[in-house]
Design an enzyme around this catalytic site. Sequence first.
Site, mmCIF file in Angstrom:
data_model
loop_
_atom_site.group_PDB
_atom_site.id
_atom_site.type_symbol
_atom_site.label_atom_id
_atom_site.label_comp_id
_atom_site.label_asym_id
_atom_site.label_seq_id
_atom_site.Cartn_x
_atom_site.Cartn_y
_atom_site.Cartn_z
ATOM 1 C CE LYS A 49 -39.126 -37.791 51.282
ATOM 2 N NZ LYS A 49 -37.760 -37.671 50.776
ATOM 3 C CE1 TYR A 260 -35.508 -42.653 43.736
ATOM 4 C CE2 TYR A 260 -34.855 -44.961 43.888
ATOM 5 C CZ TYR A 260 -35.193 -43.768 44.495
ATOM 6 O OH TYR A 260 -35.217 -43.702 45.863
ATOM 7 C CE1 TYR A 286 -35.185 -39.094 46.077
ATOM 8 C CE2 TYR A 286 -33.643 -40.463 47.303
ATOM 9 C CZ TYR A 286 -34.889 -40.266 46.736
ATOM 10 O OH TYR A 286 -35.839 -41.249 46.828
#
Length: 332
Positions: A49, A260, A286
């Site tokens: 990010k 998730y 992730y």
Amino acid sequence: MNYEKIPRQSLGFFPTPIVELSKLSEALGGSKIFMKRDDNTGLALGGNKTRKLEFILGDALACGADTIITAGAAQSNHCRQTAAAAASLQLECHLVLGGEKPDIVNGNLLLDQIFGCHIHWAGVNRKGEDIPQIVEQLKQAGKKPYVVPYGGSNELGALAFVEALKELETQRQDTGKSFTYIVFASSSGGTQAGLMLGKKMLDASYQIVGINIDKGETDKVPFDQFILSLANSTAKFIGVNHDFSEEDLILNSDYVGEGYGVIGHLENEAISLTAQTEGILLDPVYTGRAMGGLFDMIRTGKINKKDSVLFWHTGGVPALFAYSNRLNFSKC
Ligand SMILES: *Cc1c(COP(=O)(O)O)cnc(C)c1O
């Protein structure tokens, strides 16, 4: 549009290194594996990010914003990097986090608090559904809020990954490395859309393989459609004439498991084996899942032993601390 002129605020250290994981390749019995270390982007423990925020917060500053607002899960890496970036730019930061306020504050949430941001607990709304209402309140209080979309996945965020692919290509050419595949965790789509567009612009031959880590949908749009439409709108945004269609997209959803952030053997093994062969940390949500998927593709021959893979490490390591009770530290 000449995208060299799009404002960009420096927030991290680039280029990030590429390393070869020869002991991990050996443990898996084949396929050369390289790793692009975006866990080392330098902003508050790093992650993908940081790249997106350089463009998005560059735009926020150009718009004269004094307050940043974004959303994510309680352990969002995106929110933690946004909080750090906002602090460094002296912007007020509001995070809209899914779930309820937990009793124990750790991992990314601890870091969010250290960066002094305002946290709004949103229950089931972990993808920013409550943002418009908070923006209204901020405006009424005389602030100039700027909304960073969920995961930083808009045209500016994707553009950051067009630039990232160019960075990789320069490193690849300088070192004579070649890859058949680029593999990474895909969840809000900006990374994948940008890499796809970058590949098209550079006419590169590697396959861009996103490993889907989230079963859910964002704004009721199926994830593959979201990535394609973001790749198309980003192409338009920077004046590239290309229409992406299904055949341009490789999104592997074989490893979403129970959804998730639900950690199982796949993630545990990937985290342990990568740590114990290479001394490199992956995260549970992730990169652990994406690396577990890569292990499986190598072992089952979906990725050929003669092929070489670049695994893009997208960060996320602070979440390890928040998931400690679901990790098991088996010796490999
Ligand atoms: C956000 C994130 C991703 C996914 O990137 P998207 O651009 O949202 O698809 C992958 N890994 C980590 C650690 C992340 O924080």
